[in-house]
Design a protein around this motif. Structure first.
Motif, short mmCIF file in Angstrom:
data_model
loop_
_atom_site.label_atom_id
_atom_site.label_comp_id
_atom_site.label_asym_id
_atom_site.label_seq_id
_atom_site.Cartn_x
_atom_site.Cartn_y
_atom_site.Cartn_z
N UNK A 103 27.40 13.40 15.52
CA UNK A 103 27.97 12.07 15.75
C UNK A 103 26.86 11.06 15.58
N UNK A 104 27.01 10.17 14.61
CA UNK A 104 26.01 9.13 14.41
C UNK A 104 26.72 7.78 14.48
N UNK A 105 26.47 7.07 15.58
CA UNK A 105 27.04 5.74 15.76
C UNK A 105 26.10 4.73 15.11
N UNK A 106 26.63 3.97 14.17
CA UNK A 106 25.77 3.10 13.38
C UNK A 106 24.96 2.14 14.25
N UNK A 107 25.59 1.55 15.24
CA UNK A 107 24.87 0.62 16.12
C UNK A 107 23.71 1.29 16.85
N UNK A 108 23.96 2.48 17.31
CA UNK A 108 22.89 3.21 17.99
C UNK A 108 21.76 3.51 17.02
N UNK A 109 22.13 3.98 15.84
CA UNK A 109 21.12 4.38 14.86
C UNK A 109 20.22 3.20 14.50
N UNK A 110 20.82 2.00 14.48
CA UNK A 110 20.05 0.83 14.05
C UNK A 110 19.35 0.13 15.20
N UNK A 111 19.98 0.09 16.36
CA UNK A 111 19.51 -0.84 17.39
C UNK A 111 19.08 -0.19 18.71
N UNK A 112 19.32 1.09 18.88
CA UNK A 112 19.09 1.69 20.20
C UNK A 112 17.84 2.57 20.22
N UNK A 113 16.91 2.32 19.32
CA UNK A 113 15.70 3.15 19.28
C UNK A 113 14.50 2.27 18.91
N UNK A 114 13.43 2.91 18.49
CA UNK A 114 12.20 2.16 18.22
C UNK A 114 12.00 1.86 16.73
N UNK A 115 13.06 1.90 15.97
CA UNK A 115 12.97 1.54 14.55
C UNK A 115 12.55 0.06 14.48
N UNK A 116 11.42 -0.24 13.85
CA UNK A 116 10.93 -1.62 13.85
C UNK A 116 11.94 -2.62 13.29
N UNK A 117 12.01 -3.77 13.94
CA UNK A 117 12.96 -4.81 13.53
C UNK A 117 12.83 -5.13 12.05
N UNK A 118 11.62 -5.18 11.58
CA UNK A 118 11.38 -5.54 10.19
C UNK A 118 12.03 -4.52 9.23
N UNK A 119 11.94 -3.24 9.63
CA UNK A 119 12.56 -2.20 8.79
C UNK A 119 14.08 -2.31 8.82
N UNK A 120 14.62 -2.60 9.99
CA UNK A 120 16.08 -2.76 10.08
C UNK A 120 16.53 -3.91 9.17
#
Lengths: 209, 209, 209, 209, 209, 209
Positions: free
Chosen positions: B170-187
């Motif tokens: 299960x991969x929730x797009x919002x979680x994958x993008x915003x709920x971790x330490x993926x740098x803002x610039x990369x997002x």
């Protein structure tokens, strides 16, 4: 309110998160299975498990076949375990050759990135398919069929092979026949080669009997 | 004579009985493999291993998305291991939504048993397929494609999802993008979203960087 | 500038879009294959292909077994083709029974949504696993094993079965033995049932010979 | 020069050799998995692992069904693990019968090598397919379908079955119904057999309840 | 009352019966697919489709290799289509040999039913596994690996091979190298055989170039 | 004598040769199936079917994302049909990006052959794995998970992706959300993005509603 949402989301699918098998990086210390190696715990995995730099290094072609194969199969690159593919690097010096061989467990696509390679395979119907591949060309070698690659130019060639299995296997016909203790008499009977020819290649390849 | 038949039958296939793998209830204490978990010994299994009551309990929808997912995947229901299917329960309160997500490892069929749900998926060709499902309707969501479910009525909705894998992921797009330490610039670079939007959702969902 | 981006994206992956097989809605007018039916052209598919309302209608249980099965297999619901799952609805009136049967091609998970059902299966080792399932319970029936479902209460029962194949198959033991032209003598020899018993059930189920 | 070539070849693919999974001889001491047993280390395997002499010995048919089945499944012949096939020997004395049964996990091809066998199977559509097989004939029994074999002559019959799985499973209908503790009442309800018939066969086959 | 039951049963699962794919007898007139041939309509199939008598006839071994192979693959025996197995008959006269070959698409189990056969295979690690098989012995040859069979006695030998695919393929090394138009120079380069040896075998086997 | 051998060999396996399915070059004019396209007749296939030169040509990156993907999937390179793999070329100009996307049907291995690429994927547990890849590095992207690639240097980058399916599919999140007629309100509900953000990207990417 933000905290509330966060809390909610964190709970939402909590029970399923731990079990999701997005990947199964091989634990090579455990016994292999028909579907591949058991998985390392996801919590122990970093990005380095998914990246392999070994194909960036030229193989040593200072040998008589003037060629080298550098695999990134499951044994070298455990993160392909269970994912249905793997790769290898082929270096062919001038005059180099990857002798006749099969991959019992995978089909292959070869990509030439430097020089030119004369590559071919032979079908079960004994039809021969061979062609000179140039930089950027790709060629398919269907699973289990005999094939070979030769450097066909006056400059070194470089190519990368992709396989449809993390563990494609590799059976080089010359090795299978001449580099072990298979008795000469059996080789002769099973191949119709002359005894002298078998003896000569056994001597070269270190076979006994 | 009866005893004789009994004796005969008992012997007849005796050697094969011990090895029959009718089922493979997951031993979650051992390492997972690409085909699933190793099996518990059949002799230790009772009927309770094959029955799960967890989907009979309503999920807690007192949260901002007003929805809850209760999985019966291999981690919760080990007897689906190796059998190619699993289930989950969806509770959607009034206004509830299961946000955009994918199941990387399975196709889904959703059965609505109460209320109405507006459900949809998007194909690789970016075609959108959505419809309001009523009680008794089922809808297919092909493997790996983005989809969502919304309660479209003024009463709570209940649905049950079936999956073509014991471990659909299960991969929730919002979680994958915003709920971790993926740098803002990369997002921002990978999605073309505005930086302010990314920051806002990262704050809501607890992401860092 | 917007137009430029649009143009760019539209071109970017254009050549691959047409061939993506996100789904393969069965074209039942063509011959089946071992992997399922050939696909209808994606351009002819609307959301209605992915939604099926047939399971919302109660089956007719005004019959002697007081039960009905409504399938949503590939023949009724062509969009499950190639996706590895399907469903069915089970209606069991008071006293209703789904007699002993197997699904040769799929495992099953049964979800009870109303009433109570006494369900069981028998393993290759002849071990019996049965239990009374209540509303919200799910139970696994591994592929190919004999199983049955009985209404065990004084109210009608309703359940939904999920299968790990678009085409699970269904072999009811009574039908296989008594509802065709298999000669009585062969049935007797292959089952050790009394001849009178075989004759009686053949008469009931319409078998000949 | 010979030594040089030898050295070269030995190095050429050295890193990949250790990991090639040409075969996966079952280590029956470890837990089974959905894809089969973990593999023994290739270095411990000799040719004897790949050869099985158990099918050369006649089964004991001095019993009431006058028949015997000798399996070479993964439990008896561990080298078929992961290879997708296995075998069994069928001895049918005069009047012998292999009663109605299914293999939940495999299709079968039967080869008659001595005598004649009347064999048949029943499809999900309740169609019956049966025929007398003579020496050299082969017959297909599709996965999961009920089938039987009878000696149809006045001399002993011998046959060999091949299966499309290392672990085909075997569910004999009579055993499943009458040789365990499945309550008589449930058998009657699930099969429509007369109670007296059920009791009689339970007594013969050692069932209780 | 009997009629009522009959009627009931007949209706019960009527809609699913037509679509059950218990088997998929190959329609060889249509194009093959990666999963096998499209199926003939079940209604056109009789028991004769499932029985093949061709393996009961001895192959003609009056030739120089003194051996013959009679296949029952999908082309000869269309009912194995989609079922994951097939068979072949091997006749080896005194001195007969099945020369070195692979099956690119299947593992094999060989059953000796008459005489003795010296059989062997070579692994990717170039390990040799060979043994003399006697009547009743079976031996496994894992998928894609080189193997051979020789009559090792003074009487004719007979054996039956089972394969884990309806279409195992067959690549005889001598044919692949010498029985086609693969240029002599390429054979020499890809195999290290002497040019004279290659020419000699090309002449014998009808190869050109 | 040579002629006799030739004759013998020609007959030996004659009946099986015609049916061997070493490969299944896609006949794109026929309907796709769940296992891939029907095969062209082998007799019509030349070596050119197995070679593809399209990946040797740089994609046009004169666009706003400064990137291009050139696929060699089954639609472009029909000989990968049924073989379980395919490839694609990635050109990333300075500042180029392949935006967030998934392949619903395949895992991927990316090989960088020029420049440097910052690549990453996000797991179902929302863990982020990203790293800068240099020439010769390979990185795995497990099936169905969101991932992206950015040119991280001041020179153009070139990479080749291998996939574990002939038809991996490609779902770009931005396209799925903003480049079609999915109503703005639904996008907002399913993603928690601000309405203004959705409108802005829909305008850029050509979405309606």
């Amino acid at each position: 309110m933000f905290l509330t949402i966060l809390f909610t989301f964190a709970l939402l699918f909590s029970s399923s998160q731990a079990s999701v098998q997005d990947f199964c990086v091989a634990d090579l210390s455990l016994s292999d299975t028909p579907s591949g190696y058991p998985c390392k715990k996801p919590s122990t995995i970093t990005v380095d498990a998914f990246v392999f730099s070994g194909l960036g290094v030229a193989g040593n072609t200072s040998n008589l076949i003037k060629a080298a194969v550098t695999p990134a199969f499951v044994a070298q690159f455990p993160s392909v375990n269970g994912l249905g593919l793997s790769m290898a690097r082929l270096d062919l010096a001038v005059g180099g050759v990857i002798p006749l061989h099969t991959h019992p467990g995978a089909s292959e696509v070869l990509l030439v990135t430097q020089g030119s390679i004369l590559a071919g395979f032979i079908s079960s119907a004994n039809a021969v398919y061979y062609k000179t591949l140039h930089k950027g060309d790709i060629m398919v070698f269907p699973q289990g069929l005999l094939h070979f690659q030769l450097n066909s130019e006056k400059i070194p060639a470089l190519a990368f092979a992709s396989f449809s299995s993390p563990n494609p296997g590799l059976q080089i016909t010359d090795f299978a026949l001449f580099a072990n203790d298979l008795p000469i008499e059996l080789v002769v009977k099973a191949t119709f080669l002359d005894k002298a020819q078998v003896k000569k290649l056994k001597a070269i390849l270190g076979g006994t009997n």
